[in-house]
Design a protein around this motif. Structure first.
Motif, PDB file in Angstrom:
ATOM      1  N   GLU A  68       0.829  -1.207   0.000  1.00 21.83           N
ATOM      2  CA  GLU A  68       0.000   0.000   0.000  1.00 21.83           C
ATOM      3  C   GLU A  68       0.864   1.260   0.000  1.00 21.83           C
ATOM      4  OE1 GLU A  68      -3.094   0.040   2.909  1.00 21.83           O
ATOM      5  OE2 GLU A  68      -3.790  -1.973   2.400  1.00 21.83           O
ATOM      6  N   ILE A  69       1.992   1.220   0.668  1.00 25.85           N
ATOM      7  CA  ILE A  69       2.902   2.361   0.638  1.00 25.85           C
ATOM      8  C   ILE A  69       3.423   2.576  -0.779  1.00 25.85           C
ATOM      9  CG2 ILE A  69       5.189   3.154   1.391  1.00 25.85           C
ATOM     10  CD1 ILE A  69       4.576   1.877   4.112  1.00 25.85           C
ATOM     11  N   TRP A  70       3.822   1.478  -1.431  1.00 26.68           N
ATOM     12  CA  TRP A  70       4.277   1.580  -2.829  1.00 26.68           C
ATOM     13  C   TRP A  70       3.156   2.138  -3.706  1.00 26.68           C
ATOM     14  CZ3 TRP A  70       8.434   1.057  -6.025  1.00 26.68           C
ATOM     15  CH2 TRP A  70       8.164   0.931  -7.385  1.00 26.68           C
ATOM     16  N   GLY A  71       1.968   1.562  -3.575  1.00 23.04           N
ATOM     17  CA  GLY A  71       0.855   2.018  -4.396  1.00 23.04           C
ATOM     18  C   GLY A  71       0.508   3.466  -4.143  1.00 23.04           C
ATOM     19  N   CYS A  72       0.602   3.879  -2.888  1.00 24.25           N
ATOM     20  CA  CYS A  72       0.310   5.264  -2.538  1.00 24.25           C
ATOM     21  C   CYS A  72       1.295   6.210  -3.196  1.00 24.25           C
ATOM     22  CB  CYS A  72       0.338   5.422  -1.017  1.00 24.25           C
ATOM     23  SG  CYS A  72       0.089   7.105  -0.450  1.00 24.25           S
ATOM     24  N   LEU A  73       2.598   5.911  -3.070  1.00 27.35           N
ATOM     25  CA  LEU A  73       3.630   6.825  -3.563  1.00 27.35           C
ATOM     26  C   LEU A  73       3.775   6.777  -5.081  1.00 27.35           C
ATOM     27  CD1 LEU A  73       6.410   6.287  -0.862  1.00 27.35           C
ATOM     28  CD2 LEU A  73       4.775   8.173  -1.035  1.00 27.35           C
ATOM     29  N   GLN A  74       3.696   5.569  -5.660  1.00 30.49           N
ATOM     30  CA  GLN A  74       3.993   5.418  -7.080  1.00 30.49           C
ATOM     31  C   GLN A  74       2.767   5.498  -7.977  1.00 30.49           C
ATOM     32  OE1 GLN A  74       7.164   5.326  -7.999  1.00 30.49           O
ATOM     33  NE2 GLN A  74       7.772   5.346  -5.834  1.00 30.49           N
ATOM     34  N   VAL A  75       1.586   5.289  -7.402  1.00 28.74           N
ATOM     35  CA  VAL A  75       0.382   5.260  -8.232  1.00 28.74           C
ATOM     36  C   VAL A  75      -0.619   6.324  -7.791  1.00 28.74           C
ATOM     37  CG1 VAL A  75      -1.577   3.853  -9.012  1.00 28.74           C
ATOM     38  CG2 VAL A  75       0.693   2.811  -8.753  1.00 28.74           C
ATOM     39  N   LEU A  76      -1.159   6.196  -6.597  1.00 28.55           N
ATOM     40  CA  LEU A  76      -2.268   7.058  -6.186  1.00 28.55           C
ATOM     41  C   LEU A  76      -1.884   8.524  -6.074  1.00 28.55           C
ATOM     42  CD1 LEU A  76      -3.929   4.798  -3.459  1.00 28.55           C
ATOM     43  CD2 LEU A  76      -4.497   4.976  -5.894  1.00 28.55           C
ATOM     44  N   ARG A  77      -0.657   8.808  -5.644  1.00 28.27           N
ATOM     45  CA  ARG A  77      -0.257  10.201  -5.428  1.00 28.27           C
ATOM     46  C   ARG A  77       0.674  10.731  -6.510  1.00 28.27           C
ATOM     47  NH1 ARG A  77       0.645  10.582   1.166  1.00 28.27           N
ATOM     48  NH2 ARG A  77      -1.409   9.738   1.734  1.00 28.27           N
ATOM     49  N   ALA A  78       0.748  10.027  -7.611  1.00 27.79           N
ATOM     50  CA  ALA A  78       1.562  10.517  -8.729  1.00 27.79           C
ATOM     51  C   ALA A  78       0.922  11.775  -9.308  1.00 27.79           C
ATOM     52  CB  ALA A  78       1.673   9.432  -9.796  1.00 27.79           C
TER      53      ALA A  78
END
Length: 283
Positions: A174-184
């Motif tokens: 979820e941290i990866w998804g947050c930084l690399q996807v959701l908050r791009a």
């Protein structure tokens, strides 16, 4: 036992002296918890750092020395196999774990981050994530403890991790998804760990875009790999759809290897949902 009997048993090998008036039968001295208990009892100390995280069940018992903490005014020094820390204000951080005094989870995480020799920073990072997910401590408590340690080595990295935990991330995925996807750049605003109740059944959406009722679920390979879990995921998505939510699911491999494609898919669906909700109508 009388002192004479103790001396006799030590001389004959029936007891081994662990220091500070603590003794153990020979077969128990290889038990990690026995060594920890002896280090605490012989020094009237508190289990701390990576050793404390192990007692909390957040890291594996370290192969290295036992870490304990005493108040600054206490005399004594460490011995082979024991690292003795002197730290002020430790008393109000003490919690009982397995009959031993142990520093609180938040204090243990920050202490172990400052001195990662026992477990290593990746293990301490994982411990912090697990502790918040299991509700052994809160992200706020970690942040408060960090605020007391302005000169903590590696403080910026731990501060960023705590901020992501406070935002609702509950795993490295979820941290990866947050930084690399959701908050791009260019992505719509998402709320993480958004509670949703449907017909009395409560769900937590990994990430939710409120304006178009779009949910994004990040599925770890271990947890979501079984047939039973996939069936539960299908049912869950169908239930939340009854109140208007559309769910996009991304597995571990795709999320970490194809982040750009995941972003494009989210943007495409988000745009379609905006049109469906009439949010892009020009009047």
């Amino acid at each position: 036992m009388s002192p004479t009997t103790v001396r006799s048993w030590v001389a004959s090998g029936r007891l081994l002296r662990l220091g500070g008036g603590c003794y153990a039968v020979p077969g128990s001295t290889t038990d990690w918890r026995v060594r920890v208990a002896a280090a605490v009892r012989s020094r009237e100390a508190v289990v701390s750092h990576a050793t404390a995280l192990a007692l909390w069940g957040l890291v594996a018992p370290p192969a290295g020395p036992v870490h304990v903490t005493v108040a600054p005014g206490r005399s004594g020094r460490g011995v082979p196999g024991v690292v003795l820390h002197r730290v002020a204000d430790v008393d109000w951080h003490v919690r009982p774990v397995g009959g031993l005094p142990v520093t609180s989870v938040e204090r243990s995480v920050v202490d172990a981050w400052a001195d990662p020799s026992g477990a290593g920073r990746p293990a301490v990072r994982a411990a912090a994530i697990t502790a918040v997910r299991r509700r052994l401590c809160t992200a706020r408590q970690l942040a408060d403890e960090l605020a007391r340690r302005p000169r903590l080595p590696g403080r910026a990295a731990l501060t960023e991790l705590v901020r992501l935990l406070a935002d609702g991330c509950q795993s490295e995925l979820e941290i990866w998804g947050c930084l690399q996807v959701l908050r791009a750049p260019g992505m719509p605003a998402f709320v993480q760990q958004r509670p949703l109740t449907v017909a009395g059944e409560r769900f937590l959406l990994d990430a939710a875009c409120e304006d178009v009722l779009l949910a994004v679920e990040m599925d770890g390979a271990a947890w979501h790999g079984s047939r039973e879990q996939r069936e539960r995921d299908i049912r869950r998505d169908a239930v939340v759809a009854t109140v208007g939510w559309q769910t996009l699911r991304f597995g571990y491999r795709r999320l970490t290897a194809e982040a750009a494609a995941c972003r494009r898919e989210i943007l495409t669906v988000h745009a379609a949902r905006r049109r469906l909700f009439g949010l892009d109508v020009v009047r």
